[in-house]
Write an enzyme that holds these catalytic residues in place. Structure first.
Site, PDB file in Angstrom:
ATOM      1  N   GLU A  18       0.840  -1.200   0.000  1.00 45.38           N
ATOM      2  CA  GLU A  18       0.000   0.000   0.000  1.00 45.38           C
ATOM      3  C   GLU A  18       0.874   1.248   0.000  1.00 45.38           C
ATOM      4  OE1 GLU A  18      -2.734   1.073  -0.657  1.00 45.38           O
ATOM      5  OE2 GLU A  18      -4.423   0.097   0.324  1.00 45.38           O
ATOM      6  N   ASP A  19       0.411   2.274  -0.700  1.00 47.97           N
ATOM      7  CA  ASP A  19       1.109   3.552  -0.652  1.00 47.97           C
ATOM      8  C   ASP A  19       0.902   4.226   0.697  1.00 47.97           C
ATOM      9  OD1 ASP A  19      -1.604   3.833  -1.195  1.00 47.97           O
ATOM     10  OD2 ASP A  19      -1.369   5.339  -2.756  1.00 47.97           O
ATOM     11  N   ARG A  51       0.297  12.154  -9.442  1.00 45.37           N
ATOM     12  CA  ARG A  51       0.926  10.836  -9.222  1.00 45.37           C
ATOM     13  C   ARG A  51       2.356  10.791  -9.751  1.00 45.37           C
ATOM     14  NH1 ARG A  51      -3.199   7.368  -7.633  1.00 45.37           N
ATOM     15  NH2 ARG A  51      -5.200   7.581  -8.683  1.00 45.37           N
ATOM     16  N   ASP A  97      -4.470   5.350   5.999  1.00 43.58           N
ATOM     17  CA  ASP A  97      -4.936   6.460   6.848  1.00 43.58           C
ATOM     18  C   ASP A  97      -6.041   5.996   7.802  1.00 43.58           C
ATOM     19  OD1 ASP A  97      -6.983   6.612   4.929  1.00 43.58           O
ATOM     20  OD2 ASP A  97      -6.567   8.675   4.366  1.00 43.58           O
ATOM     21  N   LYS A 123      -0.660   7.381   8.436  1.00 40.49           N
ATOM     22  CA  LYS A 123      -1.123   8.553   9.190  1.00 40.49           C
ATOM     23  C   LYS A 123      -1.740   8.037  10.488  1.00 40.49           C
ATOM     24  CE  LYS A 123      -2.394  11.479   5.206  1.00 40.49           C
ATOM     25  NZ  LYS A 123      -3.526  12.067   4.459  1.00 40.49           N
TER      26      LYS A 123
HETATM   27  N1  HPA Z   1      -3.303  11.875  -0.450  1.00 44.20           N
HETATM   28  C1  HPA Z   1      -3.698  11.144  -1.507  1.00 44.20           C
HETATM   29  N2  HPA Z   1      -4.381  10.007  -1.378  1.00 44.20           N
HETATM   30  C2  HPA Z   1      -4.657   9.567  -0.126  1.00 44.20           C
HETATM   31  C3  HPA Z   1      -4.268  10.294   1.016  1.00 44.20           C
HETATM   32  C4  HPA Z   1      -3.557  11.525   0.843  1.00 44.20           C
HETATM   33  O1  HPA Z   1      -3.177  12.235   1.801  1.00 44.20           O
HETATM   34  N3  HPA Z   1      -4.703   9.585   2.099  1.00 44.20           N
HETATM   35  C5  HPA Z   1      -5.324   8.484   1.600  1.00 44.20           C
HETATM   36  N4  HPA Z   1      -5.304   8.462   0.269  1.00 44.20           N
HETATM   37 MG    MG Z   2      -6.550   8.720  -4.627  1.00 40.04          MG
END
Ligand code: HPA
Ligand code: MG
Length: 180
Positions: free
Chosen positions: A103-104, A169, A107, A135
């Site tokens: 995962e990037d 992106r 949150d 986060k």
């Molecule tokens: N930015 C972009 N995409 C996201 C974020 C964010 O801070 N948090 C969850 N998806």
């Molecule tokens: Mg997004």
């Protein structure tokens, strides 16, 4: 200070690429040690994780390892209802395997909880989660994260695969929304 305007918002440089790369190198080193003999299947969650997945996977030095690319899809008409999204694009049999979800960002934790739940129905040996960013202040679910690159404040960010309404992106660094 490096700034960029995307749609209506101004963003300022938050995490330079060098720091991102160093973070991912460390993650890969730990994973290379942990995942020996496990024949892990990495699962890149599109779209946001593609840069992180590429940067990490080229540093995975195991021979017995694979990567696949999946996505969460809303059913038509469900967009606003916040319902469970379906994981699509998984063609591999994961029964009995070690799966590492890439995962990037985590949150709220809702997305990763959903993914873990769907994967577990397919009887993998284990589901591990690696996220570049977390986060902590946004978490509302108690999710098990196995590899966390960096913890960041609960501010909106873009870059390195993460978007603001489709854009941003391609930025090599990560930017944080400017408080104005
Ligand atoms: N930015 C972009 N995409 C996201 C974020 C964010 O801070 N948090 C969850 N998806
Ligand atoms: Mg997004």
């Amino acid at each position: 200070m490096k700034q960029v305007k995307i749609h209506d918002k101004n963003f300022q440089l938050f995490i330079p690429y060098e720091k991102i790369r160093a973070t991912i190198e460390k993650m890969a080193e730990t994973m290379n040690n942990d995942l020996k003999e496990k024949n892990p299947l990495f699962l890149c969650i599109l779209n946001g994780s593609f840069m992180f997945a590429a940067e990490l996977f080229k540093r995975i030095s195991l021979i017995q390892t694979e990567i696949s690319f999946v996505k969460l899809a809303s059913y038509r008409g469900d967009k606003t209802s916040g319902q469970v999204k379906q994981l699509i694009g998984l063609n591999e049999v994961i029964e009995g395997r070690t799966v590492v979800v890439l995962e990037d960002i985590v949150d709220s934790g809702l997305t990763i909880e959903n993914i873990q739940g769907q994967l577990k129905l397919l009887n993998p040996r284990e589901v591990l989660v690696a996220t570049l960013l977390l986060k902590p202040d946004a978490l509302i679910r108690d999710v098990k994260l196995d590899y966390v690159g960096m913890e960041i404040p609960n501010d909106f960010i873009v870059g390195y695969g993460l978007d603001y309404d489709g854009l941003g992106r391609n930025l090599i660094d990560i930017y944080s929304v400017a408080n104005e």
